[in-house]
Design a protein around this motif. Structure first.
Motif, PDB file in Angstrom:
ATOM      1  N   CYS A   1       1.388  12.448  -1.892  1.00 36.14           N
ATOM      2  CA  CYS A   1       1.472  12.381  -2.223  1.00 36.14           C
ATOM      3  C   CYS A   1       0.138  12.586  -2.978  1.00 36.14           C
ATOM      4  O   CYS A   1      -1.011  13.372  -2.126  1.00 36.14           O
TER       5      CYS A   1
ATOM      6  N   TRP B   1       0.087   5.788  -8.868  1.00 38.45           N
ATOM      7  CA  TRP B   1      -0.752   6.444  -7.626  1.00 38.45           C
ATOM      8  C   TRP B   1      -1.550   7.538  -7.155  1.00 38.45           C
ATOM      9  O   TRP B   1      -2.410   7.457  -7.613  1.00 38.45           O
ATOM     10  N   GLY B   2      -2.607   6.043  -6.307  1.00 34.30           N
ATOM     11  CA  GLY B   2      -4.183   6.180  -6.609  1.00 34.30           C
ATOM     12  C   GLY B   2      -4.857   6.326  -8.098  1.00 34.30           C
ATOM     13  O   GLY B   2      -4.270   5.539  -8.103  1.00 34.30           O
ATOM     14  N   ASP B   3      -5.690   7.151  -8.440  1.00 30.19           N
ATOM     15  CA  ASP B   3      -5.926   7.548  -9.549  1.00 30.19           C
ATOM     16  C   ASP B   3      -5.265   8.446 -11.018  1.00 30.19           C
ATOM     17  O   ASP B   3      -4.909   9.997 -10.341  1.00 30.19           O
TER      18      ASP B   3
ATOM     19  N   ARG C   1       0.711  -1.441   0.135  1.00 34.54           N
ATOM     20  CA  ARG C   1       0.347  -0.026  -0.037  1.00 34.54           C
ATOM     21  C   ARG C   1       0.629   1.243  -0.190  1.00 34.54           C
ATOM     22  O   ARG C   1       2.029   1.614   0.378  1.00 34.54           O
ATOM     23  N   HIS C   2       0.237   2.150  -0.531  1.00 28.56           N
ATOM     24  CA  HIS C   2       0.809   3.672  -0.267  1.00 28.56           C
ATOM     25  C   HIS C   2       0.948   4.381   1.459  1.00 28.56           C
ATOM     26  O   HIS C   2       0.304   4.506   2.087  1.00 28.56           O
TER      27      HIS C   2
ATOM     28  N   GLY D   1      -1.976   9.917  -9.740  1.00 25.92           N
ATOM     29  CA  GLY D   1      -1.770  10.856  -9.510  1.00 25.92           C
ATOM     30  C   GLY D   1       0.086  11.129  -9.354  1.00 25.92           C
ATOM     31  O   GLY D   1       0.778  10.573 -10.203  1.00 25.92           O
TER      32      GLY D   1
ATOM     33  N   PHE E   1      -3.237  12.962  -5.731  1.00 24.94           N
ATOM     34  CA  PHE E   1      -4.193  12.111  -7.278  1.00 24.94           C
ATOM     35  C   PHE E   1      -5.782  12.512  -6.710  1.00 24.94           C
ATOM     36  O   PHE E   1      -6.012  13.113  -6.181  1.00 24.94           O
TER      37      PHE E   1
ATOM     38  N   SER F   1       2.510   8.540 -12.419  1.00 27.29           N
ATOM     39  CA  SER F   1       2.306   7.242 -12.558  1.00 27.29           C
ATOM     40  C   SER F   1       2.690   6.640 -13.734  1.00 27.29           C
ATOM     41  O   SER F   1       2.373   7.731 -14.943  1.00 27.29           O
TER      42      SER F   1
END
Length: 225
Positions: A222, A202-204, A89-90, A206, A224, A194
Motif C-alpha cells: 500500500c 487507504w491512509g491518506d 487496521r490495514h 492511498g 498513500f 480510495s
C-alpha cells in the motif's frame, strides 16, 4: 527534444498496457449477486466470512472476471474473486490470510451471497471500462525503458509526465499507480483505490496493490500521501 530521448518515449508508448477501470455505482444495482461489487461478496454455501483476531472480515471488492473488458493474464482461469479486509487496521507487511484474504473461484456455480457484517462502508455495484494507454510512473518506467536521456532533456521530461496517462483508482491490469515510489509491475494484477462513494480509504487517499505469482501466491502493499 533530443533524438535519444524521443526514441525512449516512443518505446514507452509502445509499452503502454490495457486495463479495466472500475466506477462505483451510477446505475441501478443488479439483483444478481454474482457481479462485481464494492463491499459485497459471495462464497460457497459452506464458507463463512474469514476472521482476523476473532472478528469477521468484510468483502471489500468482488470481481466477476467475465465483466472485465480487459482480463489480466493471471485471472484467465478465474471466474470470480473476492478480496476481504479486516475492520480494525490495514494489515501492512502481513502475508495473505493474515488480516486480508483473496478467495478465487473457477466457476460461479453454487456461489451464494455472504452474510452482512456491520461496517461503515456503502456497497456499490461496479461498472468497468477499458483503456489501452496505461503507462508506468517514473520509477516503474525504468523497468521498461532507459530514461537517462529523458531525464537530461527538459522537453522530454515534461512529455513523460504530461503526455502519458496513468490511471489511479480501482483497476484490473495496467500498471500500478505510483504515489510514493515504484511498486513493481511484474505479477501485478489489480489495485484498489480510495473509493469516496464506498467510504473506503487507504491512509491518506492511498492505493492498495495486489500481485499474484505464477504459482498462485498473493501479496499486497500500500502507498498513500
Amino acid at each position: 527534444m533530443n533524438p535519444a530521448a524521443r526514441a525512449e518515449l516512443d518505446r514507452l508508448r509502445q509499452a503502454q498496457r490495457s486495463a479495466s477501470l472500475a466506477t462505483a455505482g451510477g446505475f441501478r444495482p443488479p439483483q444478481d449477486p454474482l457481479t462485481s461489487w464494492f463491499a459485497r461478496g459471495v462464497g460457497l454455501p459452506h464458507e463463512t466470512l474469514p476472521a482476523f483476531e476473532g472478528t469477521a472480515m468484510f468483502p471489500l471488492l468482488q470481481i466477476r472476471v467475465s465483466e472485465l473488458p480487459f482480463v489480466p493474464p493471471q485471472l484467465r482461469d478465474v471466474a470470480l474473486l473476492v478480496l476481504f479486509q479486516n475492520l480494525s487496521r490495514h494489515p501492512f507487511d502481513r502475508p495473505h490470510g493474515d488480516g486480508w484474504l483473496i478467495r478465487e473461484y473457477a466457476s460461479v456455480d453454487g456461489l451464494v451471497l455472504l452474510p452482512e457484517v456491520a461496517r461503515p462502508f456503502r456497497p456499490f455495484p461496479i461498472r468497468w471500462s477499458r483503456v489501452d494507454d496505461d503507462a508506468p510512473g517514473w520509477e516503474g518506467a525504468w523497468e521498461v525503458v532507459d530514461l537517462t536521456a529523458v531525464n537530461e532533456d527538459e522537453a522530454a521530461s515534461d512529455a513523460f509526465f504530461d503526455d502519458f496517462s496513468r490511471h489511479m483508482g480501482t483497476k484490473a491490469g495496467g500498471y500500478p499507480y505510483e504515489i510514493q515510489h515504484g511498486v513493481g509491475h511484474h505479477d501485478f494484477v489489480f489495485q484498489v483505490g480510495s473509493e469516496e462513494k464506498v467510504g473506503w480509504m487507504w491512509g491518506d487517499n492511498g492505493i492498495g496493490y495486489f500481485h499474484r505469482s505464477p504459482g498462485g501466491q498473493w501479496r499486497w502493499e500500500c502507498q498513500f500521501y
